[in-house]
Design a protein around this motif. Sequence first.
Motif, PDB file in Angstrom:
ATOM      1  N   ILE A   1       0.843  -1.195   0.000  1.00  0.00           N
ATOM      2  CA  ILE A   1       0.000   0.000   0.000  1.00  0.00           C
ATOM      3  C   ILE A   1       0.878   1.245   0.000  1.00  0.00           C
ATOM      4  CG2 ILE A   1      -1.739   1.260   1.317  1.00  0.00           C
ATOM      5  CD1 ILE A   1      -2.648  -1.430   2.424  1.00  0.00           C
ATOM      6  N   GLN A   2       0.474   2.206  -0.812  1.00  0.00           N
ATOM      7  CA  GLN A   2       1.243   3.439  -0.870  1.00  0.00           C
ATOM      8  C   GLN A   2       1.146   4.172   0.467  1.00  0.00           C
ATOM      9  OE1 GLN A   2       3.017   4.157  -3.457  1.00  0.00           O
ATOM     10  NE2 GLN A   2       2.209   2.728  -4.986  1.00  0.00           N
ATOM     11  N   LYS A   3       2.308   4.617   0.967  1.00  0.00           N
ATOM     12  CA  LYS A   3       2.313   5.441   2.171  1.00  0.00           C
ATOM     13  C   LYS A   3       3.279   6.596   1.955  1.00  0.00           C
ATOM     14  CE  LYS A   3       5.833   2.652   4.535  1.00  0.00           C
ATOM     15  NZ  LYS A   3       6.156   1.918   5.775  1.00  0.00           N
ATOM     16  N   LYS A   4       3.012   7.694   2.639  1.00  0.00           N
ATOM     17  CA  LYS A   4       3.838   8.890   2.493  1.00  0.00           C
ATOM     18  C   LYS A   4       4.523   9.198   3.824  1.00  0.00           C
ATOM     19  CE  LYS A   4       1.393  11.233  -1.261  1.00  0.00           C
ATOM     20  NZ  LYS A   4       0.753  12.497  -1.708  1.00  0.00           N
ATOM     21  N   GLU A   5       5.819   9.336   3.742  1.00  0.00           N
ATOM     22  CA  GLU A   5       6.609   9.776   4.883  1.00  0.00           C
ATOM     23  C   GLU A   5       7.718  10.678   4.364  1.00  0.00           C
ATOM     24  OE1 GLU A   5       8.438   6.502   6.769  1.00  0.00           O
ATOM     25  OE2 GLU A   5       9.203   5.622   4.922  1.00  0.00           O
ATOM     26  N   LYS A   6       8.157  11.582   5.193  1.00  0.00           N
ATOM     27  CA  LYS A   6       9.196  12.515   4.786  1.00  0.00           C
ATOM     28  C   LYS A   6      10.535  11.782   4.742  1.00  0.00           C
ATOM     29  CE  LYS A   6      11.022  17.134   5.661  1.00  0.00           C
ATOM     30  NZ  LYS A   6      10.980  18.333   6.531  1.00  0.00           N
TER      31      LYS A   6
ATOM     32  N   ASP B   1       7.280   6.980  -0.296  1.00  0.00           N
ATOM     33  CA  ASP B   1       7.537   5.700   0.339  1.00  0.00           C
ATOM     34  C   ASP B   1       8.978   5.304   0.021  1.00  0.00           C
ATOM     35  OD1 ASP B   1       7.782   2.949   0.945  1.00  0.00           O
ATOM     36  OD2 ASP B   1       5.602   2.717   0.835  1.00  0.00           O
ATOM     37  N   LYS B   2       9.800   5.199   1.054  1.00  0.00           N
ATOM     38  CA  LYS B   2      11.226   4.921   0.873  1.00  0.00           C
ATOM     39  C   LYS B   2      11.446   3.602   0.141  1.00  0.00           C
ATOM     40  CE  LYS B   2      15.454   4.221   3.582  1.00  0.00           C
ATOM     41  NZ  LYS B   2      16.034   4.218   4.950  1.00  0.00           N
ATOM     42  N   THR B   3      10.704   2.580   0.559  1.00  0.00           N
ATOM     43  CA  THR B   3      10.882   1.261  -0.040  1.00  0.00           C
ATOM     44  C   THR B   3      10.548   1.266  -1.530  1.00  0.00           C
ATOM     45  OG1 THR B   3      10.344   0.205   2.056  1.00  0.00           O
ATOM     46  CG2 THR B   3      10.186  -1.158   0.083  1.00  0.00           C
TER      47      THR B   3
ATOM     48  N   TYR C   1       1.525   8.278  -6.782  1.00  0.00           N
ATOM     49  CA  TYR C   1       1.947   9.489  -6.081  1.00  0.00           C
ATOM     50  C   TYR C   1       1.693  10.742  -6.922  1.00  0.00           C
ATOM     51  CZ  TYR C   1       4.200   6.685  -2.476  1.00  0.00           C
ATOM     52  OH  TYR C   1       4.433   5.822  -1.437  1.00  0.00           O
ATOM     53  N   GLU C   2       0.869  10.598  -7.956  1.00  0.00           N
ATOM     54  CA  GLU C   2       0.518  11.698  -8.862  1.00  0.00           C
ATOM     55  C   GLU C   2       1.752  12.239  -9.587  1.00  0.00           C
ATOM     56  OE1 GLU C   2      -1.602  14.636  -6.681  1.00  0.00           O
ATOM     57  OE2 GLU C   2      -3.326  13.323  -6.276  1.00  0.00           O
ATOM     58  N   GLY C   3       2.672  11.340  -9.859  1.00  0.00           N
ATOM     59  CA  GLY C   3       3.857  11.701 -10.635  1.00  0.00           C
ATOM     60  C   GLY C   3       3.744  11.175 -12.046  1.00  0.00           C
ATOM     61  N   GLU C   4       4.846  11.223 -12.780  1.00  0.00           N
ATOM     62  CA  GLU C   4       4.848  10.712 -14.151  1.00  0.00           C
ATOM     63  C   GLU C   4       6.234  10.190 -14.500  1.00  0.00           C
ATOM     64  OE1 GLU C   4       4.429  13.501 -17.330  1.00  0.00           O
ATOM     65  OE2 GLU C   4       5.232  15.162 -16.146  1.00  0.00           O
TER      66      GLU C   4
END
Length: 469
Positions: free
Chosen positions: A325-330, A363-365, A446-449
């Motif tokens: 699952i996508q997760k966001k961390e700094k 997500d670092k991984t 992550y809304e990137g491309e």
Amino acid sequence: MILLVLLASILILVVTVYQYDEQTKEYNIQRFERKETISKKTIELELSNKTTHEVNTANLSKIFQNRIYEISSINKLNISLYDLEGKLLKTSFGNVFEKTEKGPLTEFLISELSQNSNHRVLKNKQIEGLSYQTSYSYIEDSKFKRIGILELQFTQDNTEIEQELEAFIYRLGLVYLLMFLLAISIAYFLSSYITQSIKTISDKMQLTRLNERNEKIILDKASSEIKILVDAYNSMIDQLEESAARLAKSEREQAWREMAKQVAHEIKNPLTPMRLTVQNFERKFNAKDENIKVKLAEYSKTLIQQIDVMSAIASAFSDFAIMPIQKKEKIEIISVVKLALEIFNDTSVRYRTEEAELHAFLDKTQLIRVVTNLVKNALHATENEEVPLVNVDVFSEGDTVKIVVSDNGKGVSSDVKDLIFEPKFTTKSSGMGLGLPMIKNIIEAYEGEIYFTSTEGQGTIFTVVLPKK
């Protein structure tokens, strides 16, 4: 229906005008023949009984000195008498009718009269709306000897008949206009009745979906043709539900197969650098090295990082076979990318950045997986190069982070550029073609491309754009 009424109106109009014209001609001919017969009988009677002059060509003008006007007035036609050579002897012109100068008969007309089987010539002409009928015949004495030529001319004014025709067409036009309007009304309501059923069917067809439950069409009032169409649609819905069930089952089975392939690929992905790390550690291991504990810690850290990746994949697969699952961390991008590249003990891989620190919520991984996959593909593309080169550039651009992986490998041919991110497509001799589609999904989550440019024989550049927040 409207077209048929219109064509019928035009056809009846044409037939009516033609019929009136033919009847007018026939009426005029019959009327003229009656007048001609009466006039000839009167002239024959005048020649046989009432004249005191010798009946011959020279005395014709004397015999009919005044009588010709009476006959002309009674029968309403013009009478002219000619000798056998066509010279005018006596005419009623200038009395009852308008005075007209008449000349001799033409030789052609005299010849035509003599050669005709019934010795009668009929001429028709029309001048300024008036119809003129003229007959030429011989005048004979009691012994049937020809003594002259009789010209009878009847002037027919068709104005009254034409007015009657116009009045009839006007009334007929009103009737057909009413019929035309009635046909439009009937056609409108009839088409509305038909199209209403078709509209219902059309609406249902537009709402038909393969993966949803579709309603059947129920029409209380419908024509037999529409009912056949409705029955066909309802039968199609039944078949569609059966097909949807079979398709759903097939898709589930296919999804499990694809998931199994993808998980196998993802587990295999970190195994290669782990194997290289172990081999490298075994080759360079020196128990007497003063920095052996530091190196051992680095190798252990690298292995643990890749084991964590596989553990996350296995755990996610056990939880209903989905990717992590996508997760966001700094995280600090520069150090994470550097960590991902440490497993590649290859001098051809160069890491370049002008940033001291670069932070983003990711997500670092999964970032490690993205970088690892791209570098691994770049190394594969440069296997046959004498001086292989893979550059990894990380920099900041506005609110985004850009990671550019470029190589000087064989490049991507133009005919397969559109297939690079398609599942199962691969240019490698081994592999399942799930790596690039997987990282594309990660980046887009992550809304990137991600995009690339490539020149065959010169190399490929992959660019990853990720938002900082």
